[in-house]
Scaffold this motif. Structure first.
Motif, PDB file in Angstrom:
ATOM      1  N   ARG A 196       0.823  -1.203   0.000  1.00 52.64           N
ATOM      2  CA  ARG A 196       0.000   0.000   0.000  1.00 52.64           C
ATOM      3  C   ARG A 196       0.860   1.258   0.000  1.00 52.64           C
ATOM      4  N   LYS A 197       0.220   2.364  -0.351  1.00 55.48           N
ATOM      5  CA  LYS A 197       0.927   3.646  -0.352  1.00 55.48           C
ATOM      6  C   LYS A 197       1.491   3.931   1.042  1.00 55.48           C
ATOM      7  N   GLY A 198       2.729   4.343   1.075  1.00 57.93           N
ATOM      8  CA  GLY A 198       3.409   4.645   2.327  1.00 57.93           C
ATOM      9  C   GLY A 198       4.216   3.499   2.889  1.00 57.93           C
ATOM     10  N   GLU A 199       3.907   2.271   2.503  1.00 58.35           N
ATOM     11  CA  GLU A 199       4.561   1.128   3.144  1.00 58.35           C
ATOM     12  C   GLU A 199       6.032   0.976   2.768  1.00 58.35           C
ATOM     13  N   LEU A 200       6.425   1.463   1.611  1.00 58.80           N
ATOM     14  CA  LEU A 200       7.838   1.381   1.236  1.00 58.80           C
ATOM     15  C   LEU A 200       8.614   2.639   1.591  1.00 58.80           C
ATOM     16  N   THR A 201       7.913   3.680   2.009  1.00 65.62           N
ATOM     17  CA  THR A 201       8.587   4.959   2.251  1.00 65.62           C
ATOM     18  C   THR A 201       8.511   5.426   3.702  1.00 65.62           C
ATOM     19  N   ASN A 202       7.651   4.813   4.527  1.00 61.47           N
ATOM     20  CA  ASN A 202       7.587   5.236   5.928  1.00 61.47           C
ATOM     21  C   ASN A 202       8.600   4.452   6.761  1.00 61.47           C
ATOM     22  N   ASN A 203       8.594   4.686   8.076  1.00 58.40           N
ATOM     23  CA  ASN A 203       9.577   4.032   8.946  1.00 58.40           C
ATOM     24  C   ASN A 203       9.004   2.828   9.680  1.00 58.40           C
ATOM     25  N   THR A 262      17.258 -18.388   8.508  1.00 56.71           N
ATOM     26  CA  THR A 262      18.720 -18.378   8.591  1.00 56.71           C
ATOM     27  C   THR A 262      19.350 -17.312   7.703  1.00 56.71           C
ATOM     28  N   VAL A 263      18.587 -16.788   6.755  1.00 59.22           N
ATOM     29  CA  VAL A 263      19.111 -15.781   5.829  1.00 59.22           C
ATOM     30  C   VAL A 263      19.002 -14.403   6.476  1.00 59.22           C
ATOM     31  N   LYS A 264      20.030 -13.584   6.316  1.00 57.36           N
ATOM     32  CA  LYS A 264      20.056 -12.233   6.876  1.00 57.36           C
ATOM     33  C   LYS A 264      20.207 -11.210   5.755  1.00 57.36           C
ATOM     34  N   THR A 265      19.904  -9.956   6.071  1.00 59.93           N
ATOM     35  CA  THR A 265      20.021  -8.910   5.050  1.00 59.93           C
ATOM     36  C   THR A 265      21.449  -8.796   4.535  1.00 59.93           C
ATOM     37  N   HIS A 266      22.420  -8.956   5.429  1.00 63.18           N
ATOM     38  CA  HIS A 266      23.813  -8.843   4.980  1.00 63.18           C
ATOM     39  C   HIS A 266      24.218 -10.046   4.129  1.00 63.18           C
ATOM     40  N   THR A 267      23.547 -11.193   4.350  1.00 61.63           N
ATOM     41  CA  THR A 267      23.821 -12.370   3.524  1.00 61.63           C
ATOM     42  C   THR A 267      23.538 -12.069   2.059  1.00 61.63           C
ATOM     43  N   LEU A 268      22.480 -11.289   1.820  1.00 60.36           N
ATOM     44  CA  LEU A 268      22.074 -10.948   0.455  1.00 60.36           C
ATOM     45  C   LEU A 268      22.650  -9.610  -0.004  1.00 60.36           C
ATOM     46  N   ASN A 269      23.476  -9.006   0.844  1.00 57.66           N
ATOM     47  CA  ASN A 269      24.101  -7.717   0.519  1.00 57.66           C
ATOM     48  C   ASN A 269      23.048  -6.664   0.163  1.00 57.66           C
ATOM     49  N   ALA A 275      14.587  -2.397  -0.070  1.00 58.01           N
ATOM     50  CA  ALA A 275      14.876  -3.826  -0.219  1.00 58.01           C
ATOM     51  C   ALA A 275      14.878  -4.521   1.139  1.00 58.01           C
ATOM     52  N   LYS A 276      15.385  -3.838   2.151  1.00 56.04           N
ATOM     53  CA  LYS A 276      15.389  -4.420   3.494  1.00 56.04           C
ATOM     54  C   LYS A 276      13.962  -4.582   4.019  1.00 56.04           C
ATOM     55  N   LYS A 277      13.108  -3.620   3.715  1.00 51.77           N
ATOM     56  CA  LYS A 277      11.700  -3.729   4.119  1.00 51.77           C
ATOM     57  C   LYS A 277      11.040  -4.942   3.473  1.00 51.77           C
ATOM     58  N   ILE A 278      11.256  -5.081   2.179  1.00 47.42           N
ATOM     59  CA  ILE A 278      10.658  -6.204   1.463  1.00 47.42           C
ATOM     60  C   ILE A 278      11.230  -7.520   1.982  1.00 47.42           C
ATOM     61  N   PHE A 279      12.525  -7.534   2.277  1.00 46.27           N
ATOM     62  CA  PHE A 279      13.156  -8.731   2.849  1.00 46.27           C
ATOM     63  C   PHE A 279      12.432  -9.172   4.116  1.00 46.27           C
TER      64      PHE A 279
END
Length: 363
Positions: A196-203, A262-269, A275-279
């Motif tokens: 939804r609107k705001g979900e990728l841009t808010n905190n 087991t996968v972390k954000t740094h694992t996927l660089n 991208a971190k939000k979607i992760f």
């Protein structure tokens, strides 16, 4: 030990117990949440019950198997349209589209419903050059505050004109499980799972499952015994027997995909905040396969307007193929596994949810 000593000890214990109870009572009163601190949600922005497949987190008993999704040549967004109707707007008839391609507004078959929408609303037709045939899944919250009418592909070519789109039936209740809808490749919801609107841009984190579209010719499986779909989907595309070419029987319409714990954000660089939000959404809630992207593209379902606000904040489009974000999205898709034990009795795989359930609806 004499009787006086025993009585004295008991009096001291009782006194201590009274003191402890008093302290607990005072602390409870002091820290009781006020009405402003109780978290609730808006049904239109965050619809359906807390145990809907769209809102249920991945569980500790989730059984992950490989999806083997590869990097695609393209990343696309599947725009969806959501409206709260107003009874003051004029009622306009809904017709089936005349065709899937250009000429959607030539249809004459009535869907036997009327929708109150502003005369200024325009949803453009499909085009030949460039070739563009958007799904335009849509949901209209009716004036009763609970009924969702869903159409696809929503089209309206002229102001004050008729509306075009196949009508998903039966209409559903926004307070219910929200499974069914006008993604007709799967029979799944138009509005559930949409970014939804705001979900990728808010905190704030994204607190629901997502929806993705994969290239059916490459990934989705079909046989007579596994006819291209699984729960919560109730169908596959009408061309599935001829087109679906996937090799994994577990990867079909309705499959729940998720990134293992087991996968972390740094694992996927991953470096961009989006991208971190979607992760985290993919790891905590997963994403349901809802339609065929129909070419070598991984698609993500988003509300109309999300891409525009994303571009305004970050300076590029969600479906930009030239940059860091594209590479990150591809790595996210490649990291997806199938939650193979997702079913009505163990949504998200069952067990302890990774995150808290959705709060109550306030309206």
């Amino acid at each position: 030990m004499n009787i006086m000593t025993i009585l004295t000890n008991r009096r001291q214990q009782l006194l201590l117990l009274v003191v402890l109870i008093t302290i607990v009572a005072i602390l409870s009163l002091h820290y009781s949440p006020t009405s402003s601190q109780i978290v609730t949600r808006d049904k239109f922005l965050w619809p359906f019950s807390s145990r809907s497949p769209w809102n249920m987190p991945i569980g500790s008993n989730a059984r992950y198997i490989k999806a083997n999704i590869e990097k695609a040549q393209n990343i696309s967004i599947d725009k969806e349209y959501f409206y709260k109707t107003n009874s003051k707007h004029p009622l306009r008839p809904v017709y089936a589209p005349g065709t899937w391609g250009q000429g959607r507004c030539t249809g004459t078959k009535s869907m036997n419903i009327y929708l109150p929408i502003p005369d200024t609303l325009i949803i453009p037709d499909a085009t030949i050059y460039p070739y563009y045939t958007p799904n335009n899944a849509s949901a209209f919250l009716m004036a009763d505050g609970k009924t969702l009418v869903q159409l696809q592909p929503l089209t309206r070519c002229q102001q004050a004109g008729s509306i075009y789109g196949w009508h998903y039936y039966p209409d559903i209740n926004i307070y219910g499980d929200g499974i069914g809808g006008a993604h007709f490749g799967s029979g799944l919801s138009s509005i559930g799972g949409s970014i939804r609107k705001g979900e990728l841009t808010n905190n704030q984190p994204i607190r629901h499952a997502l929806k993705v579209l994969l290239w059916a010719k490459k990934y989705l499986y079909y046989t007579n015994s596994i006819p291209g779909y699984r729960w919560p989907a109730n169908r596959a595309d009408n061309y599935a027997a001829q087109v679906y070419g996937g090799k994994n029987p577990a990867l079909v319409q309705g499959t729940l995909l998720a990134i293992p714990p087991t996968v972390k954000t740094h694992t996927l660089n991953l470096q961009t905040s989006a991208a971190k939000k979607i992760f985290h959404a993919l790891q905590d809630y997963g994403a349901y396969v809802v339609d065929d992207s129909a070419w070598d593209s991984h698609d993500i379902a988003v509300e109309q307007g999300v891409n525009e606000e994303f571009r305004k904040i970050y300076g590029y489009d969600l479906n930009n193929k030239n940059g860091k974000f594209y590479g990150e999205l591809m790595r996210l898709f490649q990291a997806l596994y199938i939650v193979d034990n997702n079913n009505p009795n163990s949504i998200g795989g069952g067990g302890i949810p990774r995150v808290a359930l959705a709060p109550p609806i306030a309206n």
